[in-house]
Scaffold this motif. Structure first.
Motif, short mmCIF file in Angstrom:
data_model
loop_
_atom_site.label_atom_id
_atom_site.label_comp_id
_atom_site.label_asym_id
_atom_site.label_seq_id
_atom_site.Cartn_x
_atom_site.Cartn_y
_atom_site.Cartn_z
N PHE A 105 5.11 -38.24 -0.23
CA PHE A 105 5.86 -37.26 -0.99
C PHE A 105 6.72 -37.86 -2.08
O PHE A 105 7.13 -39.00 -2.01
CB PHE A 105 6.77 -36.44 -0.06
N ASN A 106 7.03 -37.02 -3.07
CA ASN A 106 7.99 -37.34 -4.10
C ASN A 106 9.33 -36.83 -3.59
O ASN A 106 9.52 -35.62 -3.47
CB ASN A 106 7.60 -36.67 -5.41
N ALA A 107 10.25 -37.72 -3.30
CA ALA A 107 11.54 -37.33 -2.73
C ALA A 107 12.34 -36.43 -3.66
O ALA A 107 13.23 -35.71 -3.21
CB ALA A 107 12.34 -38.59 -2.38
N GLN A 108 12.04 -36.44 -4.96
CA GLN A 108 12.76 -35.62 -5.93
C GLN A 108 12.39 -34.14 -5.85
O GLN A 108 13.13 -33.29 -6.31
CB GLN A 108 12.45 -36.11 -7.36
N GLU A 109 11.22 -33.83 -5.30
CA GLU A 109 10.70 -32.46 -5.30
C GLU A 109 11.20 -31.68 -4.08
O GLU A 109 11.21 -32.19 -2.97
CB GLU A 109 9.18 -32.46 -5.30
#
Length: 154
Positions: A105-109
């Protein structure tokens, strides 16, 4: 301390140290390779409207997901719920901490949809609702799926 007792205590400490590196509740995605396609809905908050829309999009899709060998992971924060459509919707849950799930995953999303193919590779990653039709179109165009359909039709 006798030599025998010292050996036992040392072995116990070594085994406990090794065991501390094994995730207890985690999910290992590699166990699905060549068996299942994986669909992941990830959110930071299950009350987000986009997440609710995504979950609703795949309600009553059990037959299609089973036919395409899907396992669905619904992830909220650090917790997951897994629905294995290849086993009559076997459901379980746990924590993704320390597992291969959290690495994709993209932690920012705040919301993501990820599709992982039979080979274990990421085939799709998006931050919008994925429709059933789009998912089935993507999967049905894959060489492994076309091969499955050819075998099924013979």
């Amino acid at each position: 301390m006798t030599r025998h007792r010292l050996f036992k205590v040392s072995m116990f400490l070594i085994l406990m140290g090794c065991a501390s590196f094994v995730p207890i509740n985690g999910q290992n995605l590699e166990k699905h390779t060549w068996k299942n396609r994986i669909l992941v809905f990830k959110t930071t908050d299950s009350a987000l409207q986009i997440y609710q829309q995504q979950v609703k999009e795949f309600e009553n899709s059990e037959a299609e997901l089973k036919d395409r060998k899907f396992v669905l992971y619904r992830i909220t924060g650090a917790d997951f719920e897994r629905i294995d459509y290849t086993k009559d919707a076997l459901t379980d849950s746990g924590s993704i901490s320390g597992t291969s799930l959290e690495k994709i995953f993209n932690a920012q999303e705040h919301f993501e949809v990820v599709l992982i193919g039979l080979d274990g590779g990421v085939k799709l990653r998006q931050t919008e609702v994925l429709s059933k039709e789009d998912l089935y179109g993507i999967v049905d165009a894959m060489p492994m799926r076309r091969s499955e359909l050819n075998r099924k039709n013979k």
